[in-house]
Each structure stands twice: as C-alpha cells, then as structure tokens.
Design a protein around this motif. Structure first.
Motif, PDB file in Angstrom:
ATOM      1  N   SER A 239       0.844  -1.193   0.000  1.00 45.23           N
ATOM      2  CA  SER A 239       0.000   0.000   0.000  1.00 45.23           C
ATOM      3  C   SER A 239       0.880   1.244   0.000  1.00 45.23           C
ATOM      4  O   SER A 239       2.047   1.210   0.399  1.00 45.23           O
ATOM      5  CB  SER A 239      -0.904   0.017   1.236  1.00 45.23           C
ATOM      6  N   THR A 240       0.289   2.340  -0.461  1.00 45.03           N
ATOM      7  CA  THR A 240       0.975   3.628  -0.481  1.00 45.03           C
ATOM      8  C   THR A 240       0.179   4.615   0.353  1.00 45.03           C
ATOM      9  O   THR A 240      -1.038   4.754   0.178  1.00 45.03           O
ATOM     10  CB  THR A 240       1.122   4.165  -1.911  1.00 45.03           C
ATOM     11  N   PHE A 241       0.875   5.313   1.269  1.00 43.41           N
ATOM     12  CA  PHE A 241       0.229   6.284   2.141  1.00 43.41           C
ATOM     13  C   PHE A 241       0.817   7.657   1.834  1.00 43.41           C
ATOM     14  O   PHE A 241       2.023   7.868   1.985  1.00 43.41           O
ATOM     15  CB  PHE A 241       0.466   5.930   3.608  1.00 43.41           C
ATOM     16  N   ASN A 242      -0.030   8.586   1.399  1.00 39.67           N
ATOM     17  CA  ASN A 242       0.394   9.954   1.102  1.00 39.67           C
ATOM     18  C   ASN A 242      -0.282  10.900   2.092  1.00 39.67           C
ATOM     19  O   ASN A 242      -1.502  11.074   2.056  1.00 39.67           O
ATOM     20  CB  ASN A 242       0.015  10.352  -0.322  1.00 39.67           C
ATOM     21  N   VAL A 243       0.521  11.486   2.988  1.00 36.88           N
ATOM     22  CA  VAL A 243      -0.015  12.445   3.954  1.00 36.88           C
ATOM     23  C   VAL A 243       0.401  13.835   3.491  1.00 36.88           C
ATOM     24  O   VAL A 243       1.573  14.209   3.584  1.00 36.88           O
ATOM     25  CB  VAL A 243       0.498  12.164   5.371  1.00 36.88           C
ATOM     26  N   LEU A 244      -0.565  14.595   2.953  1.00 38.94           N
ATOM     27  CA  LEU A 244      -0.276  15.911   2.389  1.00 38.94           C
ATOM     28  C   LEU A 244      -0.608  17.029   3.360  1.00 38.94           C
ATOM     29  O   LEU A 244       0.046  18.065   3.363  1.00 38.94           O
ATOM     30  CB  LEU A 244      -1.043  16.095   1.075  1.00 38.94           C
ATOM     31  N   ALA A 245      -1.655  16.843   4.161  1.00 35.42           N
ATOM     32  CA  ALA A 245      -2.041  17.838   5.159  1.00 35.42           C
ATOM     33  C   ALA A 245      -2.938  17.157   6.174  1.00 35.42           C
ATOM     34  O   ALA A 245      -3.771  16.323   5.813  1.00 35.42           O
ATOM     35  CB  ALA A 245      -2.776  19.011   4.505  1.00 35.42           C
ATOM     36  N   PHE A 246      -2.752  17.512   7.456  1.00 34.04           N
ATOM     37  CA  PHE A 246      -3.676  17.054   8.480  1.00 34.04           C
ATOM     38  C   PHE A 246      -3.501  17.932   9.702  1.00 34.04           C
ATOM     39  O   PHE A 246      -2.376  18.312  10.053  1.00 34.04           O
ATOM     40  CB  PHE A 246      -3.477  15.579   8.832  1.00 34.04           C
ATOM     41  N   PRO A 247      -4.628  18.281  10.389  1.00 28.96           N
ATOM     42  CA  PRO A 247      -4.559  19.273  11.472  1.00 28.96           C
ATOM     43  C   PRO A 247      -3.996  18.704  12.760  1.00 28.96           C
ATOM     44  O   PRO A 247      -3.987  17.497  13.005  1.00 28.96           O
ATOM     45  CB  PRO A 247      -6.022  19.710  11.635  1.00 28.96           C
ATOM     46  N   ALA A 248      -3.556  19.623  13.635  1.00 32.28           N
ATOM     47  CA  ALA A 248      -2.866  19.233  14.867  1.00 32.28           C
ATOM     48  C   ALA A 248      -3.769  18.525  15.852  1.00 32.28           C
ATOM     49  O   ALA A 248      -3.286  17.800  16.726  1.00 32.28           O
ATOM     50  CB  ALA A 248      -2.259  20.474  15.524  1.00 32.28           C
ATOM     51  N   ALA A 249      -5.094  18.700  15.748  1.00 35.88           N
ATOM     52  CA  ALA A 249      -5.997  18.097  16.720  1.00 35.88           C
ATOM     53  C   ALA A 249      -6.056  16.580  16.607  1.00 35.88           C
ATOM     54  O   ALA A 249      -6.591  15.912  17.488  1.00 35.88           O
ATOM     55  CB  ALA A 249      -7.408  18.681  16.540  1.00 35.88           C
ATOM     56  N   VAL A 250      -5.527  16.028  15.537  1.00 26.16           N
ATOM     57  CA  VAL A 250      -5.669  14.603  15.259  1.00 26.16           C
ATOM     58  C   VAL A 250      -4.297  13.929  15.278  1.00 26.16           C
ATOM     59  O   VAL A 250      -3.342  14.437  14.699  1.00 26.16           O
ATOM     60  CB  VAL A 250      -6.341  14.378  13.888  1.00 26.16           C
ATOM     61  N   ALA A 251      -4.206  12.787  15.933  1.00 31.37           N
ATOM     62  CA  ALA A 251      -3.015  11.944  15.860  1.00 31.37           C
ATOM     63  C   ALA A 251      -3.241  10.911  14.757  1.00 31.37           C
ATOM     64  O   ALA A 251      -4.207  10.161  14.790  1.00 31.37           O
ATOM     65  CB  ALA A 251      -2.765  11.256  17.189  1.00 31.37           C
ATOM     66  N   VAL A 252      -2.342  10.902  13.766  1.00 35.56           N
ATOM     67  CA  VAL A 252      -2.509  10.041  12.591  1.00 35.56           C
ATOM     68  C   VAL A 252      -1.584   8.833  12.726  1.00 35.56           C
ATOM     69  O   VAL A 252      -0.385   8.983  12.986  1.00 35.56           O
ATOM     70  CB  VAL A 252      -2.197  10.815  11.295  1.00 35.56           C
ATOM     71  N   ALA A 253      -2.142   7.645  12.529  1.00 37.94           N
ATOM     72  CA  ALA A 253      -1.361   6.407  12.554  1.00 37.94           C
ATOM     73  C   ALA A 253      -1.428   5.766  11.178  1.00 37.94           C
ATOM     74  O   ALA A 253      -2.512   5.522  10.646  1.00 37.94           O
ATOM     75  CB  ALA A 253      -1.890   5.451  13.609  1.00 37.94           C
ATOM     76  N   VAL A 254      -0.257   5.511  10.588  1.00 41.61           N
ATOM     77  CA  VAL A 254      -0.157   4.818   9.308  1.00 41.61           C
ATOM     78  C   VAL A 254       0.298   3.392   9.603  1.00 41.61           C
ATOM     79  O   VAL A 254       1.387   3.184  10.151  1.00 41.61           O
ATOM     80  CB  VAL A 254       0.834   5.537   8.368  1.00 41.61           C
ATOM     81  N   VAL A 255      -0.537   2.426   9.245  1.00 41.35           N
ATOM     82  CA  VAL A 255      -0.241   1.020   9.546  1.00 41.35           C
ATOM     83  C   VAL A 255      -0.192   0.253   8.231  1.00 41.35           C
ATOM     84  O   VAL A 255      -1.192   0.158   7.516  1.00 41.35           O
ATOM     85  CB  VAL A 255      -1.309   0.418  10.475  1.00 41.35           C
ATOM     86  N   GLY A 256       0.965  -0.284   7.880  1.00 38.82           N
ATOM     87  CA  GLY A 256       1.121  -1.004   6.627  1.00 38.82           C
ATOM     88  C   GLY A 256       0.966  -2.498   6.811  1.00 38.82           C
ATOM     89  O   GLY A 256       0.932  -3.012   7.927  1.00 38.82           O
ATOM     90  N   GLY A 257       0.881  -3.176   5.678  1.00 41.77           N
ATOM     91  CA  GLY A 257       0.836  -4.624   5.679  1.00 41.77           C
ATOM     92  C   GLY A 257       1.975  -5.201   4.890  1.00 41.77           C
ATOM     93  O   GLY A 257       2.237  -6.383   4.930  1.00 41.77           O
ATOM     94  N   GLY A 258       2.585  -4.397   4.069  1.00 41.75           N
ATOM     95  CA  GLY A 258       3.863  -4.460   3.463  1.00 41.75           C
ATOM     96  C   GLY A 258       4.078  -5.319   2.243  1.00 41.75           C
ATOM     97  O   GLY A 258       3.281  -6.173   1.931  1.00 41.75           O
ATOM     98  N   PRO A 259       5.196  -5.040   1.591  1.00 40.56           N
ATOM     99  CA  PRO A 259       6.041  -3.858   1.811  1.00 40.56           C
ATOM    100  C   PRO A 259       5.352  -2.590   1.299  1.00 40.56           C
ATOM    101  O   PRO A 259       4.776  -2.606   0.215  1.00 40.56           O
ATOM    102  CB  PRO A 259       7.319  -4.155   1.023  1.00 40.56           C
ATOM    103  N   ASP A 260       5.391  -1.496   2.076  1.00 41.17           N
ATOM    104  CA  ASP A 260       4.624  -0.295   1.794  1.00 41.17           C
ATOM    105  C   ASP A 260       5.531   0.922   1.720  1.00 41.17           C
ATOM    106  O   ASP A 260       6.731   0.854   1.998  1.00 41.17           O
ATOM    107  CB  ASP A 260       3.578  -0.067   2.888  1.00 41.17           C
TER     108      ASP A 260
END
Length: 930
Positions: A239-260
């Motif tokens: 999988s591919t995860f593209n984080v371009l923008a996200f606000p400070a109020a949220v904690a973002v977790a990227v969880v892969g299954g791989g290879p990612d």
C-alpha cells in the motif's frame, strides 16, 4: 427489516404503499412510489417503546409500531430521478431490531443515508460495492444500497470503515458542514465505495481491506470530535500512504501490511500539523518526508531513535514517528532555504539494512550525524548549496555502526569528522579511488565522500595515540588532520592535486612520515602545514628518487623535493630529509628550534658540485661547523647559539651567507634634529623576503635626556634586495656634550641569519670633531614584518578557513602560521606590503527606513519611509600586522565581554600605516551557528 426507498410522496401515497400491522416478530416493509422527479425525506426514530417512520417533508407519521414486535425494517426508495433521504435518529434510543434495518435508495436518484443522535462505543462500516454496504452500531445493524452519500454525525468512541477488496485510492479530505458541524470525508477516487461524511467520532480506523490501496490524507479541518485517525493497509499487499495535510488536533497512525511506502508532505510538509506514527507489523515500510518545494524558511530537522521508535521532527510542523523494526528506509527532503539536519541516532530492523537519505535542499545546509545503528546507513545529498557536514557525537565516532556517505549535486561540502573525545587508540585510513574518498578505522563503519563535491575535510582524533594513513585523498579544498592529543603517527603516502593537507599534532609527541617506497613525488596536493603545540618528528623520504632536485629547507617549509611545498611549524622537533641524489642542491635556513638532518642521497658524487648544501645563516649567531670530509661526500654538523643544529651527510659543497647592521653617526647643534642612517645589508641576495625587528637602547646618549628619539619597527628586504636603512633622529640640546652613543639592535630575523646583531649610533655636537665610525659585528633575526611605510598600504588576498562555524571562547589572536581547522571558530588570512594597523569590522544587516537618501534606523518620524537594509557594526578588532601573510584566529569574541551572536555577518578589513595612509577595504561573509 425496515426498507426506505426513493419516491415522491403525494396524495396517492397510501394507495401506492402499504404499511401492515404485524404481530410480534413480523417484518415492517415500506416502499416509496416511483416517479420522474422530486425528493423524499424520511425519518426513522425511537419514541418511547415505539418505532416511528415519518415523512419530514409533509410531517406525516407514516408508521408507529411497537419496537419489541418488529423483527426487521425494510425501506425502499423510489426509482427514477427522485432524491431520497433516510435519517436514522438514535437520540430517542436504540433502533435495534433482530433482522436489522435495510435501506435501498432506489435507481436513478441521489440518495442519502443520514445518521444522527445517540452514542455508541463501536461503529463499524463494511463497503460491499460502490454504493452498498453494512453498518453495525453496537446492537444495531444497518444494510444500505444505492446510496450517495452517507452523512454520519452519530457520536461513537471507535469508528471503523472497511473499504472493498479492490485496489483503490482512498481519500481523507475536508468534509462539508452538516447542521453546523464540520465533518471529515472519506471517499474513493474511482467510487469503489460510498463516500462518508462523519463527525463526532473519537477514534477512526480506515482499512484498505486488500487490493494494494493508495491512501491520500489531505485535510486541513478535522471533523468535530476526531482525536485519532488510523489508515491501515492489508497484510500481504503493498500500500501507499500519502499524507499531504492534516490538522494538529488529530493523531494520525499509518499502519502497513507491506512492503509499503509512506510519503509525508509531497513537496511541502508545512500543512501537516498532526503527529504521525508509522508501523508495519508484518513487513517493512519506506518513509519519505518531502518538504523540497518549501522556499519560505529554513528548517531545523531532527532524526532520533530510542531503540524502539525513530522520530523525525522539524521538517513538518509536528513529529513523525516510526517503529524501528518496521521501517525499510527513511528519506528526508528539505526546501530551498538553508536547513539544519541533526541525525541523533538511526536504528533499523535488526540485522537488515535500513538506509536513511537526507536530501538537504539547494540552500546552504548543515548536517550533523551523531549515531547510526548496525544495519542502518546515512546518505547525505547536498543537492546544490555549499553545505557543511559534521559526523560526531560529543567528540566520539564509536556509535557510528552504519556507513555515512556525502555528495553534493551542484555545490560543495565542508566535512568534519570529530573523534576528539575518544580515549581509545585508532588506526585510521584515508584513501581515494579518484571518485570517492573513504575514511575507515576511526569509526566502526566507513565514511565516504564524493571527491568532486568535497571542498574541505577535517578529521579530529582522540587523546590516545592514533595512527593515520593517508593515500590518495582528494578534495577541492584543504584537508585537515587533527591527530589528537596523544603520541600519534601520521603516514602520508600520496595526495591528489586537488587536496592540500594540514596535519595538526595538537599536543602529543608525534611522528609524521611523508613519502611512499622512498618517493615523495606522489604528494601532488602538498602538505600545507605540520603543526603541534608539543613536538613532531617529521621525516621526508625521497631516497629512492634518482632525479636531481633543487631543495629549499626553511624554518617553516621544504620546497623542491615534492611537487609542491611541505610546510611545518617550529614545533617540529626533528626534521629528516632523505634526498635521492646524487646531485641535489639543498638551500637550508636553520630553524630556531628544530634540528635538521639532511641526507644527500647516494652514492654521492666524488667530485663537486655533487650534492650541495647552501646554508642561509641569516639569524644564526655563534655559527660553528664540524664534520668529516671524505672523497665521496662530507658529513658534519652546523651548530648555533640560537638555532637548531643542521646535520648533513653525502655533501660535496657547503655555502653559508649573512645579514648585518652597520654603525651610524651625525652632528647636531643647540636645537633641531639630525638623522642617523644605519645601513642594514645582506651579504648576498635572497630569493625570499627578509626582515628583522629593530629597537634602540640607551648608552651614554639617553632618550630621557632628549639626546635622540627612541625608535622601533621592522626592516624589510624584498626578494633580491641587499641594502636597506634604519633612520633614527638625534636631537639638538643647548648643553655642550662630548660625543654620546646609543645602540640599535636587530632581533627576530625572518629568512636570514644575523652576522652582527647590534650597531652604535654616535651623536657629536656640531663644534666638536666627528669621531671615526667603526663597523659593529653583524646580527640576524627571524620575523615577517616590513619596514616603515612611505607608500599607501595594500591589503590583498583576504580569505577565511570556514564560512560556517560555531562560536568558541578564545579571544582573537594574530598568528604567524596556519593553525588547525575546526568547526569551532575560523581564521582570517591576508597579505600586506608593509607593517600597518589593521581594523576588522563585523557588520550585520538590519532593517531600516530611507531618510534623505540614507538608510537609517526606524523612528516614529521616518516610519513611513521606504523600507531598506542597513549595515550595523556589531564589533571591531584592531591589531598591529606585519608585511607579508598575516593570520588572525577568531572564535567570535572581539573583547573579554563582547561576542558575536549566531547569525550571518560581513567582515570589512582595512589597513592604516604609521603615516595615516589607509588601504582599500576588503570584505567577506560568514555564518556563526549554534
């Protein structure tokens, strides 16, 4: 089940639909009437013990049944161009029925499923097809079909969205405002599942659910109540995860299954204020934090590991963390403004390679590498700017278990490798293949740099005795070896033409050996200096070279033996030169402190000239020569009262020379003055500039009694000159005296040996006969200061050792020789044609306002004037400099209390001689960092 469908609810509604009363456990079904246009809005709610269905357009109560008697609810929207909306309102309580709630929106319309009210611990949605799926809210099940979109503002502690099993692009973006509430939207680029606008969800998980998905997180406004967001790829697919923008109020977790791969920023990371964590429990994930399109400001970037988590901060507005055992690689890309990267530590999966790539950006960047774990590596790409790279952890390289490499696409890099606090003896090897310089042995892993991109290189050794071997190292600029404070050995075998070397022994009693297999012809880059605050035994071995050489051995350099000069300071305890012969010529100037051993090479010629030793005795007093001549060449020793000895062997010719000062006399009357001109001469011309410091001393004539004006300064001989004069003024007095005398003494000669150190000045009253002048013995000294100026001073060749450096504690000093190059402080060098007072002004740019054509500081009066930039002087230094090369060691302190703060400065240097004549100014710029 209860089904809610599309359909226009008109007066014939009851004729087109049917609601039946059922006994407990019966199905409730509702189907809207099909049509060509219009919109239907239905509401399913709990009213006490009853389940109610309303038409919110008409306010009609369509169904009111006991909840406990309903087994399922099925609502079908009408087909055609009719937009149907079903709102499930949980504010009155649970809508759970045994068979669940089913809603089919109908074909052809824009159908909405809305959920509101109530609170659930767990809410889960599973997408089946582009517009159909299943929702489970604690004890309530909702089936939906033909829906676009889902507006979900139910309060839920945990919300999970499962995408389809297809390969899809999942987008998390700003959602619309629904009933005054900001939402977050999840959609798929190919409409593979129904988009959802949600709010009031505390912890949200979005599962790719197979297929190898791409997740795009590009939200600047968090849905109300959103605290954590996890995007989860599927185990076994990439999988591919593209984080371009996200606000400070949220904690973002990227969880892969791989290879990612996880891409943070996509060119600009400044809209990412949310903390991001990255993990891949079954495989590995490549992390790329990209701020390369940022041209707004410099970034202070830190990459650290505690052994379980790698943390990246500074490149985004928040932090990015990754589980050590889950990361395949880390790539950080900085913007075009100068950035600072700190690699505190890097840890990858145990036993596997985990490369770290730093694309520092095209600005003037600084990178500090402190620790790299086993299996990891750090590659630093300068991209364009003239950058600085320092590899060290508080003066130690022993945490560098992974390799470090450096290159610069279109600029140059200054590199410092600091092991100065290491108490273990190291065997370091510096080699080059013409493309890559490699440093090994000083750290557990190697450090490499691309030759064409490296303009300065510094290696700092520790306190134990180290051994350093250098072979072929090349750079655009100087290479500095600070061998450490122990008893070190430095073996220099070869140097490319691009890399002059400075060897600083620091304090230990060291040994420096130059040459390989009896030849120094591969020292094409030259040894620019050998310095030591203690002592160094220097050996230059050219014994296997059969070519005749014209060798010049001075107090600070050897020329003619290697392709370019070999330089050293007076701290060299012993200098041994093995020449190839048999017809070398050695021009030797004895050192003030260093004994020389000159081996002419052999077999020596039986007839002159053979090997020739030309002694420059300028500055050497009480010269004595002893030795044993032979048919195949003399051997012996020059000894001096004030110089190191010169031992020699295999010589056929010995030729000394000298410098002397003669007496002077004049007559004076009862007033006025008359000049005494003391002749200073060389017995033979010198190919090098010669100078000596002079000063007067009282005899029977005293300065205090007004017999003469005391004088001091420097007498200077340009190359090839043989005669100079020193002028001293005698003063007339009304008292008649017999002839009076005073002394003019020469001291500290440069490039010469004094044959006579003092001369007598005789002052006679004008009516007395003038006594004859008897020349005094000659004297010699070493210095580098020119005679008093009669022309405008010329200051040239202003350079600096470092353009980027850290502030130190030492005050500025004037040095006669090059010193070690270090990331602490710098040195400024320049040449003068005569002795003069030199002023160094340190200026910094500051904002101002234009007032009457000048840029001045802003005041209330001129605050509306045009903005401008002005130079503000932050400090000055004034020093007495001498003719020739001067070097000022500077660590940012211009007085005991005055220091320069970190920042960018412009240095302005100008010289003023004793006559008040001023040179043109020279400037350069530098930056002080923390």
């Amino acid at each position: 089940m209860v089904a809610l469908g599309n359909g226009a609810y008109a007066t014939g509604f009851k004729a087109q639909s049917k609601i039946e009363r059922r006994q407990a456990g019966t199905l409730l079904r509702f189907a809207a009437v099909s049509g060509t246009h219009g919109a239907n809005h239905f509401l399913l709610r709990r009213a006490g013990a009853n389940l109610q269905l309303l038409n919110t357009d008409t306010g009609a109560l369509l169904r009111n049944v006991a909840l406990e008697r309903t087994s399922a609810v099925s609502i079908a929207g009408a087909d055609g161009h009719i937009n149907n909306t079903l709102t499930l309102d949980f504010s009155g309580g649970s809508l759970a029925v045994p068979g669940g709630i089913s809603y089919a929106g109908g074909r052809g319309g824009y159908n909405v499923l809305a959920l509101r009210g109530g609170h659930f611990a767990h809410e889960r949605e599973v997408a089946h097809t582009p517009h159909a799926g299943l929702m489970v809210l604690d004890d309530t099940t909702v089936h939906y079909a033909q829906i676009a979109p889902i507006n979900d503002t139910i309060s839920a502690t945990n919300y999970t969205l499962n995408a389809t099993a297809a390969a899809e692009t999942i987008n998390v973006v700003n959602g619309p405002i629904l009933s005054g509430v900001q939402t977050t939207q999840v959609n798929s680029s190919g409409s593979t599942f129904e988009l959802v606008n949600f709010a009031h969800k505390t912890n949200v998980t979005i599962n790719g659910n197979g297929g190898g998905d791409t997740f795009n997180l590009n939200s600047t406004l968090a849905g109300v109540g959103l605290s954590t967001l996890a995007v989860d790829g599927t185990v076994g697919v990439s999988s591919t995860f593209n984080v371009l923008a996200f606000p400070a109020a949220v904690a973002v977790a990227v969880v892969g299954g791989g290879p990612d791969s996880a891409n943070i920023g996509g060119g600009s990371a400044q809209s990412i204020t949310a903390a991001i964590s990255i993990s891949d429990p079954t495989n590995f994930i490549a992390v790329n934090v990209d701020d390369s399109a940022d041209a707004s400001s410099s970034r202070f970037v830190s990459l650290n590991s505690n052994g379980s988590t790698d943390t990246i901060s500074g490149l985004t507005q928040s932090t990015v963390t990754g589980n050590v055992g889950d990361l395949a690689s880390i790539t950080l890309s900085g913007g075009s403004v100068g950035n600072t990267f700190i690699v505190g530590s890097v840890t990858g999966p145990s036993g596997l390679a985990m490369p770290v790539t730093l694309n520092t950006g095209p600005g003037v960047d600084s990178t500090f590498v402190q620790n790299v774990a086993t299996g990891s590596s750090v590659a630093i790409h300068g991209e364009n700017g003239n950058d600085g790279v320092a590899v060290s952890n508080a003066g130690s390289l022993q945490g560098l278990f992974g390799p470090v490499s450096v290159d610069n696409a279109a600029g140059f890099t200054s590199m410092v490798i600091d092991d100065s606090n290491d108490v273990t003896a190291q065997v370091a090897t510096l080699t080059s293949d013409g493309t890559t310089d490699t440093i090994s042995g000083v750290a557990p892993s190697n450090i490499t740099a691309k030759v064409s991109d490296l303009n300065n290189f510094t290696l700092d050794g520790g306190s134990a005795g180290n051994t350093v071997m250098l072979e072929g190292l090349a750079a655009q600029g100087a290479v500095t070896l600070n061998s450490g404070t122990g008893a070190d050995t430095v073996n220099v075998k070869s140097i490319s033409s691009g890399g002059p070397i400075d060897i600083n022994g620091q304090s230990g009693n060291d040994t420096v050996n130059l040459g390989s297999a009896g030849s120094v012809q591969n020292l094409a880059g030259g040894v620019t200096s050998v310095t030591n605050s203690a002592t160094t035994r220097l050996t230059i071995n050219d014994a296997s070279d059969p070519t005749a050489r014209a060798v010049s051995v001075g107090a600070t350099s050897v020329t003619g033996l290697a392709p370019i000069p070999i330089n050293y300071t007076s701290t060299v305890s012993t200098l041994r030169i093995d020449g190839g012969g048999p017809s070398d010529t050695f021009a030797v100037t004895p050192s003030a402190t260093t004994p020389y051993e000159i081996v002419g090479g052999g077999p020596a010629s039986a007839t002159p000239p053979g090997n020739t030793l030309n002694m420059n005795l300028a500055g050497a007093s009480s010269a004595a020569l002893s030795g044993t001549p032979s048919a195949v060449g003399a051997q012996g020793q020059w000894t001096f009262a004030n110089r190191g000895s010169v031992s020699f062997s295999h010589m056929q010719s010995l030729n000394p020379t000298a410098l002397s000062v003669g007496d002077a006399a004049t007559t004076v009357g009862g007033s006025g003055s008359s000049s005494l001109l003391f002749p200073v001469s060389l017995l033979a011309p010198s190919a090098q500039p010669v100078s000596a410091t002079y000063a007067t001393a009282d005899g029977t004539a005293t300065a205090a009694a007004g017999a003469y004006q005391p004088a001091s300064g420097t007498v200077f001989f340009p190359a090839g000159a043989t005669n100079e004069t020193v002028l001293v003024n005698a003063l007339g007095t009304p008292t008649v005296h017999p002839p009076q005398t005073f002394v003019l003494a020469l001291i500290e000669p440069v490039n010469a040996l004094l044959a006579g150190a003092t001369a007598t000045g005789t002052i006679t009253d004008s009516f007395l006969p003038t006594p004859p002048i008897t020349p005094s013995p000659a004297v010699i000294t070493l210095a580098t200061v020119p005679s008093p100026a009669t022309t405008t001073p010329v200051l040239s060749g202003l350079t600096q050792a470092h353009t980027i450096w850290r502030e130190g504690k030492a005050q500025a000093t004037l040095s006669r020789s090059a010193r070690r190059r270090s990331a602490v402080g710098t040195s400024f060098a320049f040449s003068l044609n005569q002795s003069a007072s030199v002023t160094l002004a340190f200026n910094q740019s500051a904002p101002g306002r234009n007032s009457h054509g000048r840029c001045v500081a802003q005041t209330n009066k001129n605050r509306k004037g045009r903005a401008c930039s002005r130079a503000v002087t932050k400090g000055t230094l004034q020093m007495a400099a001498h003719a020739g090369m001067n070097r000022i060691l500077f660590q940012g302190r211009f007085s005991r209390s005055g220091t320069l703060k970190p920042g960018r400065y412009t240095l302005v240097v100008a010289a003023t001689n004793a006559a008040g004549q001023r040179s043109r100014s020279s400037t350069l710029t530098f930056t002080i960092v923390r």
